[in-house]
Enzyme design. Structure first.
Site, PDB file in Angstrom:
ATOM      1  N   HIS A 173       0.830  -1.210   0.000  1.00 57.27           N
ATOM      2  CA  HIS A 173       0.000   0.000   0.000  1.00 57.27           C
ATOM      3  C   HIS A 173       0.862   1.257   0.000  1.00 57.27           C
ATOM      4  O   HIS A 173       1.941   1.287   0.611  1.00 57.27           O
ATOM      5  CB  HIS A 173      -0.911   0.004   1.234  1.00 57.27           C
ATOM      6  CG  HIS A 173      -1.969  -1.050   1.167  1.00 57.27           C
ATOM      7  ND1 HIS A 173      -3.062  -0.948   0.344  1.00 57.27           N
ATOM      8  CD2 HIS A 173      -2.099  -2.243   1.810  1.00 57.27           C
ATOM      9  CE1 HIS A 173      -3.827  -2.023   0.481  1.00 57.27           C
ATOM     10  NE2 HIS A 173      -3.263  -2.831   1.358  1.00 57.27           N
ATOM     11  N   CYS A 203       6.544 -28.457 -13.235  1.00 58.85           N
ATOM     12  CA  CYS A 203       5.211 -27.830 -13.220  1.00 58.85           C
ATOM     13  C   CYS A 203       4.983 -27.196 -14.597  1.00 58.85           C
ATOM     14  O   CYS A 203       5.648 -26.221 -14.951  1.00 58.85           O
ATOM     15  CB  CYS A 203       5.140 -26.772 -12.124  1.00 58.85           C
ATOM     16  SG  CYS A 203       3.676 -25.748 -12.216  1.00 58.85           S
TER      17      CYS A 203
HETATM   18  C1  FAD Z   1      -7.642 -10.743   4.030  1.00 55.38           C
HETATM   19  C2  FAD Z   1      -6.388  -9.975   4.284  1.00 55.38           C
HETATM   20  C3  FAD Z   1      -5.868  -9.099   3.332  1.00 55.38           C
HETATM   21  C4  FAD Z   1      -4.726  -8.378   3.594  1.00 55.38           C
HETATM   22  N1  FAD Z   1      -4.166  -7.625   2.605  1.00 55.38           N
HETATM   23  C5  FAD Z   1      -3.024  -6.931   2.843  1.00 55.38           C
HETATM   24  C6  FAD Z   1      -2.394  -6.194   1.812  1.00 55.38           C
HETATM   25  O1  FAD Z   1      -2.781  -6.256   0.650  1.00 55.38           O
HETATM   26  N2  FAD Z   1      -1.314  -5.451   2.127  1.00 55.38           N
HETATM   27  C7  FAD Z   1      -0.827  -5.373   3.387  1.00 55.38           C
HETATM   28  O2  FAD Z   1       0.102  -4.609   3.622  1.00 55.38           O
HETATM   29  N3  FAD Z   1      -1.370  -6.123   4.386  1.00 55.38           N
HETATM   30  C8  FAD Z   1      -2.434  -6.904   4.123  1.00 55.38           C
HETATM   31  N4  FAD Z   1      -2.976  -7.688   5.099  1.00 55.38           N
HETATM   32  C9  FAD Z   1      -2.333  -7.710   6.395  1.00 55.38           C
HETATM   33  C10 FAD Z   1      -1.084  -8.579   6.401  1.00 55.38           C
HETATM   34  O3  FAD Z   1      -1.306  -9.796   5.721  1.00 55.38           O
HETATM   35  C11 FAD Z   1      -0.718  -8.860   7.847  1.00 55.38           C
HETATM   36  O4  FAD Z   1      -0.608  -7.641   8.523  1.00 55.38           O
HETATM   37  C12 FAD Z   1       0.617  -9.582   7.988  1.00 55.38           C
HETATM   38  O5  FAD Z   1       0.671 -10.730   7.188  1.00 55.38           O
HETATM   39  C13 FAD Z   1       0.773  -9.967   9.456  1.00 55.38           C
HETATM   40  O6  FAD Z   1       1.990 -10.608   9.605  1.00 55.38           O
HETATM   41  P1  FAD Z   1       2.397 -11.156  11.028  1.00 55.38           P
HETATM   42  O7  FAD Z   1       3.799 -11.607  10.917  1.00 55.38           O
HETATM   43  O8  FAD Z   1       2.071 -10.142  12.070  1.00 55.38           O
HETATM   44  O9  FAD Z   1       1.385 -12.358  11.305  1.00 55.38           O
HETATM   45  P2  FAD Z   1       1.348 -13.845  10.704  1.00 55.38           P
HETATM   46  O10 FAD Z   1       1.737 -13.901   9.300  1.00 55.38           O
HETATM   47  O11 FAD Z   1       0.032 -14.415  11.071  1.00 55.38           O
HETATM   48  O12 FAD Z   1       2.478 -14.577  11.525  1.00 55.38           O
HETATM   49  C14 FAD Z   1       2.325 -14.920  12.891  1.00 55.38           C
HETATM   50  C15 FAD Z   1       3.019 -16.244  13.095  1.00 55.38           C
HETATM   51  O13 FAD Z   1       2.996 -16.571  14.486  1.00 55.38           O
HETATM   52  C16 FAD Z   1       2.872 -17.968  14.594  1.00 55.38           C
HETATM   53  N5  FAD Z   1       2.396 -18.287  15.935  1.00 55.38           N
HETATM   54  C17 FAD Z   1       1.170 -18.026  16.466  1.00 55.38           C
HETATM   55  N6  FAD Z   1       1.089 -18.499  17.714  1.00 55.38           N
HETATM   56  C18 FAD Z   1       2.303 -19.058  18.002  1.00 55.38           C
HETATM   57  C19 FAD Z   1       2.841 -19.710  19.140  1.00 55.38           C
HETATM   58  N7  FAD Z   1       2.125 -19.890  20.246  1.00 55.38           N
HETATM   59  N8  FAD Z   1       4.119 -20.161  19.090  1.00 55.38           N
HETATM   60  C20 FAD Z   1       4.879 -20.006  17.961  1.00 55.38           C
HETATM   61  N9  FAD Z   1       4.401 -19.396  16.851  1.00 55.38           N
HETATM   62  C21 FAD Z   1       3.143 -18.920  16.866  1.00 55.38           C
HETATM   63  C22 FAD Z   1       1.867 -18.310  13.494  1.00 55.38           C
HETATM   64  O14 FAD Z   1       1.910 -19.675  13.146  1.00 55.38           O
HETATM   65  C23 FAD Z   1       2.310 -17.386  12.383  1.00 55.38           C
HETATM   66  O15 FAD Z   1       3.210 -18.004  11.483  1.00 55.38           O
HETATM   67  C24 FAD Z   1      -4.098  -8.467   4.857  1.00 55.38           C
HETATM   68  C25 FAD Z   1      -4.594  -9.372   5.796  1.00 55.38           C
HETATM   69  C26 FAD Z   1      -5.702 -10.158   5.489  1.00 55.38           C
HETATM   70  C27 FAD Z   1      -6.155 -11.189   6.447  1.00 55.38           C
END
Ligand code: FAD
Length: 485
Positions: free
Chosen positions: A49, A398
């Site tokens: 974004h 693939c």
């Molecule tokens: C529908 C949708 C559309 C989106 N579109 C966009 C977009 O276009 N552009 C953008 O900038 N953002 C977008 N986002 C937001 C973006 O995808 C997220 O903000 C980002 O992926 C979050 O990353 P994260 O590392 O915080 O979480 P995650 O990717 O969820 O990683 C968290 C990790 O923690 C692990 N975990 C959880 N509990 C434990 C535990 N107890 N012990 C060990 N590991 C654990 C999980 O397995 C996971 O791998 C979107 C989100 C969604 C759902």
């Protein structure tokens, strides 16, 4: 004792692991799944974004705009698929025009370069398939598209190659504060660290509650999608949004870096760990998509999927040291634009750790650049040379995505070897095309078996338990016709 333990291997955890790998530190990432980027990072819109959505003055606004710039550089350095396509927020009436003017104003305050409000004629010149009922749009040239899981794995691979550690299948179940740090209790045993960073996505509230008094909670919100075949690739060049509402940025129609069209998401309160799609969700996506792009052909869908937003139901991300527990940091409530912001969030948290007393001596083993071979994008001369150097690049595994055995074997031998069919798909794309691995799946399974020495019946499609085969049918005593007694 580690210097830092990061909980969660999504884009935030992996970006922080990479950022910290610049320095001589003992860093360990704990991820509960069998691969990195298995949570929200693998299922989102994949948009970088521009930064006009977040409220000016928020941390979210700052890290989004900064992240947008960093991602362009990182993708270049780490050879991650990324394209600066530009985006359009399309307005249909006076109310939408007011929203667009507000976004324009926000964007300017946030420091987003190049924003323009354009009128219908220019809009239709830019994107011919936009509904003729549109009256204006916000044009943001700096928005882009990316492979989110590749951005995460590229950073994590380089970090691990540079000395950082990663434990997969390692679920954090308790955290204890000690005099000089923390004990992190997992299903694989206990780990000690001076600092702990919670980057656990939709579980970030649960992890925080293991050690702090509850101060936020996550309301998971699902979003469902269609992925259209590459036959539709010319539908739009840019990311086309409707005007945002209280529910979010709305249903977009956009190209993907892999040459498909992505359409979605809807938004509804959901469960933390349920990635099912639904008739109602997909119908809502369809109804909204045809408003902006009436010619969108959802019959060309090759896949539906759903992602879960970690919504802390506030206007900003929760980033920083706990007010209660010294040395414990949260990267929580990272909903959209979390992907776009992650590299900037990593810099923010690394700076906070530095201020807290973490010494930053440059790591001579830091990996600043990497490159991967992508056969399908090579010219004829490069293809010939690559096959001469390594004949495995002469075998297409693939057919839909033109992925060679050489690319898969390379992925299987990288610092974080993929051990499921989908993990291989996330590294180098076999199975992403029209047949969705119907053709290449068995061959990829054989290659995983060959390079990981895991029995085929123990190789899952994606997460643990999602097994593809239960045993052999054609062994000496067990033919396809039945068991020979
Ligand atoms: C529908 C949708 C559309 C989106 N579109 C966009 C977009 O276009 N552009 C953008 O900038 N953002 C977008 N986002 C937001 C973006 O995808 C997220 O903000 C980002 O992926 C979050 O990353 P994260 O590392 O915080 O979480 P995650 O990717 O969820 O990683 C968290 C990790 O923690 C692990 N975990 C959880 N509990 C434990 C535990 N107890 N012990 C060990 N590991 C654990 C999980 O397995 C996971 O791998 C979107 C989100 C969604 C759902």
């Amino acid at each position: 004792m580690e210097d830092i333990i990061i909980i969660g291997g999504g884009i935030c955890g992996c970006s922080l692991l990479y950022e910290l790998s610049r320095y001589q530190l003992k860093t360990l990432l704990l991820e509960k799944e069998n691969d990195i980027a298995c949570g929200t990072t693998k299922a989102n819109s994949a948009i970088v974004h521009a930064g006009y959505d977040p409220e000016p003055g928020t941390l979210m606004a700052r890290v989004n705009v900064e992240g947008n710039k960093l991602i362009e550089r990182l993708s270049n350095d780490l050879d991650v698929l990324y394209k600066k396509t530009g985006s359009l927020v399309v307005g249909f009436n006076d109310e939408d025009r007011k929203t667009i003017e507000k976004l324009f104003e926000n964007g300017n305050k946030n420091g987003v370069p190049g924003l323009r409000i354009i009128e219908a004629n220019e809009l239709f010149d830019m994107e011919a398939q936009v509904s003729r009922e549109a009256v204006c749009a916000l044009y943001a040239p700096n928005a882009g598209i990316i492979s989110p899981w590749e951005l995460a794995s590229a950073q994590a691979e380089c970090a691990v190659q540079g000395g950082a550690k990663l434990e997969l299948d390692c679920e954090v179940r308790a955290i204890q504060k000690e005099k000089d740090g923390f004990i992190v209790v997992t299903n694989k045993g206990n780990y000690q660290a001076r600092y702990v960073v919670n980057a656990a996505g939709v579980n970030s509230d649960k992890i925080s509650e293991l050690i702090e008094t509850k101060h936020f909670s996550i309301q998971p919100k699902s979003g469902e999608y269609y992925i259209l075949d590459t036959t539709e690739r010319n539908l739009v060049k840019m990311i086309i949004f409707p005007c945002p509402s209280k529910l979010g940025k709305g249903v977009l129609v956009a190209p993907t870096v892999h040459g498909n069209i992505i359409v979605g998401p809807d938004s509804k309160n959901w469960k933390r760990d349920d990635y099912a799609t639904s008739r109602e969700g997909l119908d809502a996506v369809r109804r909204n998509a045809v408003r902006t792009i009436p010619t969108v052909n959802l019959r060309a869908s090759i896949r539906n999927f759903s992602g879960i937003r970690a919504d802390a139901e506030r206007n900003d991300f929760i980033i920083g040291e706990s007010k209660e527990i010294e040395g414990f940091f949260n990267i929580a409530g990272i909903k959209s634009p979390g992907l776009s912001s992650a590299p900037a969030i990593a810099k923010e948290v690394s700076e906070l750790l530095h201020k807290k007393g973490l010494e930053f001596r440059p790591n001579p083993a830091f990996i600043a650049k990497r490159s991967v071979k992508r056969f399908k994008y090579m010219n004829e001369e490069e293809k010939k040379r690559t096959i001469q150097e390594n004949p495995l690049y002469g075998t297409i595994v693939c057919r839909c995505e033109t992925v060679t055995e050489g690319e898969i074997v390379d992925a299987l031998q990288r610092p974080i070897p993929p051990r499921s069919l989908d993990a291989v798909k996330r590294r180098c794309t076999p199975g992403m095309g029209r047949c969705q691995s119907g053709f290449c799946g068995p061959r990829v399974l054989e290659l995983i078996q060959k390079y990981s020495h895991v029995k085929p019946e123990d190789i899952p499609k994606d997460r643990k338990g999602m097994y593809i085969i239960s045993g052999e049918t054609k062994t000496k005593n067990n033919t396809a016709q039945g068991v020979v007694k």
